[in-house]
Design a protein around this motif. Structure first.
Motif, mmCIF file in Angstrom:
data_model
loop_
_atom_site.group_PDB
_atom_site.id
_atom_site.type_symbol
_atom_site.label_atom_id
_atom_site.label_comp_id
_atom_site.label_asym_id
_atom_site.label_seq_id
_atom_site.Cartn_x
_atom_site.Cartn_y
_atom_site.Cartn_z
ATOM 1 N N PHE A 195 -5.912 -13.070 -8.017
ATOM 2 C CA PHE A 195 -6.668 -13.949 -7.132
ATOM 3 C C PHE A 195 -8.051 -13.362 -6.841
ATOM 4 C CE2 PHE A 195 -7.830 -15.478 -2.860
ATOM 5 C CZ PHE A 195 -7.808 -16.832 -3.112
ATOM 6 N N ILE A 196 -8.089 -12.087 -6.489
ATOM 7 C CA ILE A 196 -9.381 -11.442 -6.210
ATOM 8 C C ILE A 196 -10.260 -11.457 -7.453
ATOM 9 C CG2 ILE A 196 -10.480 -9.226 -5.679
ATOM 10 C CD1 ILE A 196 -8.830 -8.848 -3.456
ATOM 11 N N LEU A 217 -10.262 -13.619 -9.869
ATOM 12 C CA LEU A 217 -10.774 -14.976 -10.090
ATOM 13 C C LEU A 217 -11.896 -15.274 -9.107
ATOM 14 C CD1 LEU A 217 -7.468 -16.923 -10.781
ATOM 15 C CD2 LEU A 217 -9.255 -16.322 -12.418
ATOM 16 N N LEU A 218 -11.714 -14.897 -7.846
ATOM 17 C CA LEU A 218 -12.764 -15.101 -6.835
ATOM 18 C C LEU A 218 -14.050 -14.410 -7.277
ATOM 19 C CD1 LEU A 218 -11.321 -14.680 -3.232
ATOM 20 C CD2 LEU A 218 -12.737 -16.533 -4.078
#
Lengths: 132, 132
Positions: free
Chosen positions: A123-124, A126-127
């Motif tokens: 997730f990080i 992708l962010l």
DNA sequence: AGTATTTATTTAGCTAGGTAAATAAATAAG
DNA sequence: CTTATTTATTTACCTAGCTAAATAAATACT
């Protein structure tokens, strides 16, 4: 609105609201908590150090610090360079912060806990990979 | 602050700022754009329909609509049920929105374009999977 | 029919971000 | 050494979210 934007904004608002809900028991707002935690971790800082670290504009920090000072959480002293103000945690803040930190970190961990460690990293990534 | 929270809040703020920057050329703010686009897609809506759809509280929408009305983007008419107000796009809005929509959707697509289609889906899934 | 409850919107007031411009101290340039 | 520029903070004012409480119309209850 692009579904990614939409989902991201929604979640962001939702999480700040939750955080504020939990912080109520300590009579704090999320932005206040963010600053206090920052000082707790890094020790005394100038206003500029704070806003550069938190990546917001200076006036937002000026206002938040004034409020925190009124409430007795921080003190503002002149630095050697007389333009700058050095912000330090008050005795009350130092006393209370460990417990507050504990409850908030637990809350945050719970919120992201529905993701596996790997998903959290993903997730990080992708962010960070998103433009900007 | 948990790094996921931190990254998410940062990106959210960053993206709204970018969006506002792009909207400047049309003299609009992001929240105004969100509402106009909503009406553009769904046609006339009551205030309640708007805030439930956008998932914000009613007073935020009341304020934004008042401003949009002042600026001539929307009109507010009484419904059959005299409690509700029906919001419709003005002629000016209808004329301008197609072009604005085009530039903004392009901008949004560019911002998420650094992710592959698959990553975009993944990202939304992870967001949704987060508690709440 | 008359009262009580629900629903839609608004108002008032708070935090939280932003920009632009003012002020005051420090540093650089001549 | 004096002036010009930069840097740190503040002030004023804007959008954008929130909650709590006011108002007014519609609906439900008896």
């Amino acid at each position: 609105m692009n579904p990614i934007f939409h989902a991201l904004f929604q979640k962001s608002r939702y999480l700040t609201n939750c955080l504020n809900e939990v912080l109520k028991q300590h009579q704090l707002y999320s932005s206040q908590w963010t600053i206090l935690y920052c000082l707790h971790k890094h020790g005394s800082m100038t206003l500029t150090q704070i806003w550069k670290y938190l990546n917001v504009e200076a006036p937002s920090i000026t206002r938040a610090i004034s409020r925190l000072e009124d409430l007795g959480w921080v003190e503002r002293v002149e630095g050697e360079d007389k333009r700058e103000k050095i912000v330090t945690l008050s005795a009350m803040a130092k006393e209370r912060l460990p417990i507050i930190t504990k409850t908030i970190l637990a809350f945050e961990a719970e919120m992201v806990g529905s993701l596996t460690e790997e998903e959290q990293l993903q997730f990080i990534n992708l962010l960070q990979k998103m433009k900007g």
